[in-house]
Scaffold this motif. Structure first.
Motif, short mmCIF file in Angstrom:
data_model
loop_
_atom_site.label_atom_id
_atom_site.label_comp_id
_atom_site.label_asym_id
_atom_site.label_seq_id
_atom_site.Cartn_x
_atom_site.Cartn_y
_atom_site.Cartn_z
N PRO A 699 11.80 6.96 5.88
CA PRO A 699 12.97 7.45 5.13
C PRO A 699 12.86 7.05 3.65
O PRO A 699 12.16 6.11 3.29
CB PRO A 699 14.15 6.75 5.82
N GLU A 700 13.55 7.76 2.81
CA GLU A 700 13.45 7.53 1.37
C GLU A 700 14.03 6.18 0.97
O GLU A 700 13.69 5.65 -0.08
CB GLU A 700 14.18 8.65 0.61
N GLN A 701 14.92 5.61 1.79
CA GLN A 701 15.52 4.32 1.44
C GLN A 701 14.49 3.19 1.46
O GLN A 701 14.70 2.15 0.83
CB GLN A 701 16.65 3.97 2.42
N CYS A 702 13.38 3.35 2.21
CA CYS A 702 12.39 2.28 2.34
C CYS A 702 11.44 2.31 1.15
O CYS A 702 10.24 2.64 1.27
CB CYS A 702 11.63 2.42 3.65
N GLN A 704 10.26 -0.13 -0.77
CA GLN A 704 9.21 -1.16 -0.79
C GLN A 704 8.04 -0.77 0.12
O GLN A 704 6.87 -0.88 -0.26
CB GLN A 704 9.79 -2.50 -0.36
N LEU A 705 8.37 -0.27 1.31
CA LEU A 705 7.32 0.15 2.24
C LEU A 705 6.51 1.31 1.66
O LEU A 705 5.28 1.34 1.74
CB LEU A 705 7.94 0.57 3.57
N ARG A 706 7.20 2.27 1.07
CA ARG A 706 6.51 3.42 0.49
C ARG A 706 5.60 2.99 -0.66
O ARG A 706 4.49 3.50 -0.81
CB ARG A 706 7.55 4.45 0.01
N ASN A 707 6.06 2.04 -1.46
CA ASN A 707 5.23 1.56 -2.57
C ASN A 707 3.99 0.81 -2.07
O ASN A 707 2.91 0.90 -2.67
CB ASN A 707 6.05 0.65 -3.49
N VAL A 708 4.15 0.07 -0.98
CA VAL A 708 2.99 -0.64 -0.40
C VAL A 708 1.93 0.37 0.03
O VAL A 708 0.73 0.19 -0.21
CB VAL A 708 3.43 -1.53 0.78
N ILE A 709 2.36 1.44 0.71
CA ILE A 709 1.41 2.46 1.17
C ILE A 709 0.74 3.14 -0.02
O ILE A 709 -0.47 3.36 -0.04
CB ILE A 709 2.13 3.48 2.07
N LEU A 710 1.54 3.48 -1.07
CA LEU A 710 1.00 4.18 -2.23
C LEU A 710 0.09 3.29 -3.08
O LEU A 710 -0.71 3.79 -3.88
CB LEU A 710 2.14 4.73 -3.09
N SER A 711 0.20 1.98 -2.92
CA SER A 711 -0.64 1.07 -3.70
C SER A 711 -2.02 0.87 -3.10
O SER A 711 -2.84 0.13 -3.65
CB SER A 711 0.05 -0.29 -3.83
N ALA A 712 -2.29 1.49 -1.96
CA ALA A 712 -3.59 1.33 -1.31
C ALA A 712 -4.69 1.96 -2.16
O ALA A 712 -4.54 3.06 -2.70
CB ALA A 712 -3.56 1.98 0.07
N VAL A 713 -5.79 1.24 -2.30
CA VAL A 713 -6.96 1.68 -3.06
C VAL A 713 -8.17 1.65 -2.12
O VAL A 713 -8.31 0.69 -1.34
CB VAL A 713 -7.21 0.78 -4.28
N PRO A 714 -9.04 2.64 -2.16
CA PRO A 714 -10.23 2.60 -1.29
C PRO A 714 -10.99 1.28 -1.45
O PRO A 714 -11.06 0.70 -2.54
CB PRO A 714 -11.06 3.78 -1.76
N GLY A 715 -11.55 0.81 -0.34
CA GLY A 715 -12.21 -0.49 -0.34
C GLY A 715 -13.40 -0.57 -1.26
O GLY A 715 -13.75 -1.66 -1.75
N ASN A 716 -14.06 0.55 -1.53
CA ASN A 716 -15.25 0.53 -2.39
C ASN A 716 -14.93 0.76 -3.87
O ASN A 716 -15.84 0.94 -4.68
CB ASN A 716 -16.25 1.58 -1.91
N VAL A 717 -13.64 0.76 -4.20
CA VAL A 717 -13.23 0.96 -5.60
C VAL A 717 -12.69 -0.36 -6.13
O VAL A 717 -11.79 -0.96 -5.54
CB VAL A 717 -12.16 2.06 -5.71
N LYS A 718 -13.23 -0.80 -7.25
CA LYS A 718 -12.78 -2.04 -7.86
C LYS A 718 -11.88 -1.70 -9.06
O LYS A 718 -12.30 -1.04 -10.01
CB LYS A 718 -13.98 -2.87 -8.33
N LEU A 719 -10.64 -2.16 -9.01
CA LEU A 719 -9.69 -1.86 -10.08
C LEU A 719 -10.03 -2.68 -11.33
O LEU A 719 -10.43 -3.85 -11.24
CB LEU A 719 -8.27 -2.18 -9.62
N THR A 720 -9.84 -2.05 -12.48
CA THR A 720 -10.08 -2.74 -13.76
C THR A 720 -8.86 -3.55 -14.15
O THR A 720 -7.72 -3.07 -14.07
CB THR A 720 -10.39 -1.70 -14.85
N ASN A 721 -9.09 -4.78 -14.57
CA ASN A 721 -7.99 -5.66 -14.98
C ASN A 721 -7.48 -5.20 -16.35
O ASN A 721 -8.23 -5.19 -17.33
CB ASN A 721 -8.49 -7.10 -15.06
N PRO A 722 -6.20 -4.80 -16.47
CA PRO A 722 -5.69 -4.29 -17.77
C PRO A 722 -5.65 -5.37 -18.85
O PRO A 722 -5.57 -5.05 -20.03
CB PRO A 722 -4.28 -3.81 -17.41
N ARG A 723 -5.73 -6.65 -18.49
CA ARG A 723 -5.69 -7.72 -19.47
C ARG A 723 -7.09 -8.16 -19.90
O ARG A 723 -7.23 -9.14 -20.64
CB ARG A 723 -4.95 -8.92 -18.90
N SER A 724 -8.09 -7.48 -19.41
CA SER A 724 -9.46 -7.90 -19.73
C SER A 724 -9.87 -7.51 -21.15
O SER A 724 -10.93 -7.92 -21.62
CB SER A 724 -10.44 -7.28 -18.73
N GLY A 725 -9.08 -6.68 -21.81
CA GLY A 725 -9.42 -6.27 -23.16
C GLY A 725 -10.31 -5.05 -23.22
O GLY A 725 -10.62 -4.55 -24.28
#
Length: 750
Positions: A699-702, A704-725
């Motif tokens: 349901p749309e009220q959840c 936090q749960l929806r954001n957790v699912i949408l934050s999933a990144v493929p295991g072979n992809v390494k996210l770039t740290n935005p503070r790395s410059g």
């Protein structure tokens, strides 16, 4: 007194083919003595190391196994007999395996030394050496094996540990017996107070039988110098001929037959030392017995004379029952093989090896589909009469002795060939005559198992499982049996105290799981026992379990207790990881568990919701489903159904029509969030591929749960740290151009 030297091997009966013999005869009339000497030397050259190696290994193995098996058995003679049987078989078999190639090389070297003085061309010399060594290799190997067996028997009686065990039993008796059982030893292999069962003792006898079958013919053919020829061989031939003549005369004179039978008995005892001759005599007598028993009544009376002769032979020829079982099933025509009167007579006089016969009879039943209709009908009729009379009525045979045959009967009972056979249907009627009240029979069988589970023996277990598998051959009986058992177990768990009053007072919520554990032990004993029916049995059990849970939940929703049912699932998941159950079809069993959990989804059984969440996320369940092949719709895709069930329950609880929900809604949402976070951490690819369908269920009220699912990144992809410059640009991040595969099913949303 000085020890005498061991005798030198002098093997007569050396084989040389006629062509080589003719060539060597022209070169040296005394060639045969030189070749015999060479073969004797080749045997002597390897005899000592082969004896030492084979006997040492066999003795160590025998000592450890026998002292463990008979640790609590006060009968010393039984221990010594078993040790002799095992060490002979192990040492003899090991000697035959290890001596052949060294003996072949030794023979070639010795023959080369003997033959090189004859100035034979090199090519012909190698051919002659190879031919002579090949022809005499079995003779030399058999002599070595016989020497090893003799030495092994001697070493057993001299072994310090075995002598100590025998002396302890002779002097101190039962009170001194004991055994330090290793912790890792399985329960089935641990010593028992009642000692080995008859079936376990048969293993030692089988070792002796296998050794005799493998060595009897070759040892009988091996003539050691100085061993007398079997004079009784010719006497027994004359005695049998006299008996044949007495029986063929008209009229038959009982006095003449009795005299001929007594003479034959005397001559059989004289050839007792010659197994090959006994084997030939037994085969001839059995052929006459079979021929006469298949004719009219007058001829059958004559056949019983040969039956008496077979009984006489069995007294001095232990392998006769094995020989008869083999001859009966492999060499006799169908009219003899499936002649009930003949076979029942042999069984009544213990002249058939039941294990061999059961194996061959089950093989015939297994191949019934390729038989002609007449042959198949004869076989089914014969087996039906065998079971009705020898097993059910006269009880000459126990069901546990024909386990393989009963298993095949279970397999063919639904075929048209079986259902059209009157004798077969009569047998089934007798077997299931007590099944008119399935619940009463199921209750009786379950009570019998509970009793056996407390004090069981191997023979009782085999007999019980034959009876149980016959009862469970129909799916409705299977479900009924386990429904009755589940109901009894849950009732005891909920309404019967476990332990004494003090325990109950200190732990009022403690349940009695004794019957539940008994059912699970029965299940995991039955599955390996009937491995070919494992998937069917487990599927029916999970269906019975799910049905029982739903019935209990719907019948008393306010008093429903999930703990007994949770124990069923949790013990099953833990058992699937045990090494002793590796042979079970793990993937199929997980599929059936997933399907049962889908039937028990929180929307269907809210009272089972928290146990359901724990089972879905169990370490022996969820990872195995998610690590399956991505194209496996029965495992990888099955988990999607469970996630949908989990999220849809949240939607139903938060729906406007049901604002009350459940009192523990917050706890349920927290549990779901934890499971989703585990997926995000360990299996992000799964969320990436199925995010669309999962979001649709939530349901749309959840938020936090929806954001957790949408934050999933493929295991072979390494996210770039935005503070790395590092300057971030979508153009420079090549991975953002790749579109991940979406596995959601679109059809439900159109």
């Amino acid at each position: 007194m000085y020890p005498t030297a061991s005798p030198q091997p002098q093997i007569s009966g050396v084989v040389i083919n006629s062509e080589i013999s003719k060539v060597l005869q022209d070169l040296d009339p005394n060639y045969i003595s030189h070749i015999k000497k060479a073969i004797d030397s080749s045997v002597l050259g390897i005899l000592k190391p082969v004896i030492e190696r084979s006997v040492t290994i066999a003795l160590i193995t025998t000592r450890e196994i026998v002292l463990k098996d008979f640790a609590l058995d006060p009968n010393g003679s039984k221990l010594l007999e078993a040790a002799n049987q095992m060490v002979q078989c192990l040492a003899g078999s090991l000697a035959m395996v290890t001596c052949r190639e060294p003996l072949r090389m030794n023979m070639n070297n010795q023959l080369k030394e003997v033959l090189k003085k004859y100035e034979i061309p090199q090519k012909e010399l190698e051919q002659i050496m190879k031919a002579i060594s090949n022809e005499n290799l079995d003779i030399g190997s058999t002599y070595i094996q016989k020497s090893v067996i003799s030495k092994a028997r001697q070493r057993v009686s001299e072994d310090a540990a075995i002598r100590e065990a025998l002396e302890k039993r002779a002097v101190k008796g039962q009170a001194a017996l004991g055994y330090n059982t290793p912790k890792q030893l399985p329960e089935s292999l641990r010593p028992k107070k009642e000692g080995l069962s008859n079936a376990e003792l048969e293993v030692y006898k089988e070792l002796n039988r296998v050794l005799k079958e493998n060595t009897t013919s070759s040892i009988a053919d091996l003539v050691i110098q100085g061993e007398p020829e079997p004079k009784g061989k010719f006497k027994i031939t004359d005695s049998l001929q006299a008996l044949h003549t007495a029986l063929e005369g008209e009229p038959v004179h009982p006095e003449t037959v009795a005299a001929a039978l007594a003479k034959a008995k005397q001559d059989i005892q004289e050839i007792e030392r010659f197994p090959k001759v006994l084997n030939q005599v037994a085969r001839e007598v059995f052929q006459h017995f079979v021929k006469l028993m298949g004719e009219e009544k007058a001829a059958k009376e004559k056949g019983r004379v040969y039956l008496q002769l077979l009984l006489i032979i069995s007294e001095c020829y232990e392998t006769l029952p094995s020989l008869i079982a083999d001859q009966l099933m492999k060499s006799c025509p169908e009219e003899v093989k499936y002649n009930y009167d003949l076979v029942s007579t042999l069984f009544q006089n213990s002249l058939v090896n039941i294990a061999i016969y059961d194996k061959e009879l089950s093989l015939a039943l297994h191949n019934i589909s390729v038989m002609s209709p007449a042959s198949a009908d004869n076989l089914i009729t014969f087996v039906s009469l065998l079971v009705l009379n020898l097993v059910l009525s006269e009880k000459i045979l126990q069901p546990s002795q024909l386990t393989s045959t009963f298993m095949e009967l279970n397999s063919i009972q639904k075929t048209s060939k079986a259902q059209e056979n009157v004798a077969f249907m009569s047998m089934l009627s007798n077997l299931s005559s007590t099944d008119k009240n399935p619940k009463a029979v199921a209750s009786q069988l379950f009570e019998e198992w509970v009793t056996l589970n407390q004090d069981q023996s191997q023979e009782q277990l085999q007999s019980y499982f034959v009876k149980l598998t016959l009862h469970l051959s129909a799916e409705d009986r299977f479900v009924t049996f386990f429904a009755v058992a589940l109901d009894a177990a849950v009732q005891q768990a909920l309404f019967s105290t476990a332990g004494n009053d003090a325990v109950v007072q200190n732990y009022p919520d403690r349940l009695n799981f004794r019957l539940i554990d008994s059912i699970l032990k029965l299940l995991f004993t039955l599955l390996p026992y009937k491995l070919q029916m494992c998937s069917k049995y487990f599927s029916n059990f999970m269906h019975a379990l799910a049905t029982s849970i739903k019935a209990d939940h719907n019948g008393r929703p306010l008093q429903f207790n999930q703990r007994p049912y949770y124990r069923f699932f949790i013990i099953i998941l833990q058992s699937l990881k045990k090494p002793e159950f590796k042979m079970l079809p793990h993937s199929e069993m997980l599929q059936f568990i997933a399907f049962a959990l889908h039937e028990l989804a929180p929307r269907q059984c809210p009272g089972f919701a928290f146990a359901w969440l724990d089972l879905v996320s169990h370490r022996n369940f969820m990872p195995d489903l998610l690590r399956a092949k991505s194209d496996d719709k029965y495992l990888y895709g099955r988990f999607m159904l469970l996630l949908n069930d989990m999220y849809e329950f949240i939607r139903s609880l938060l729906a406007p029509a049901d604002q009350s929900g459940i009192s523990n809604l917050a706890l349920y949402l927290e549990s779901v969030l934890r499971i989703t976070l585990i997926l995000l951490h360990d299996f992000p690819d799964y969320l990436v591929q199925h995010y669309f369908e999962l979001l649709f269920r939530l349901p749309e009220q959840c938020v936090q749960l929806r954001n957790v699912i949408l934050s999933a990144v493929p295991g072979n992809v390494k996210l770039t740290n935005p503070r790395s410059g590092v300057h971030l640009s979508l153009i420079h991040i090549c991975r953002c151009r790749r579109i991940e595969r979406c596995r959601s099913r679109w059809s439900p949303y159109h």
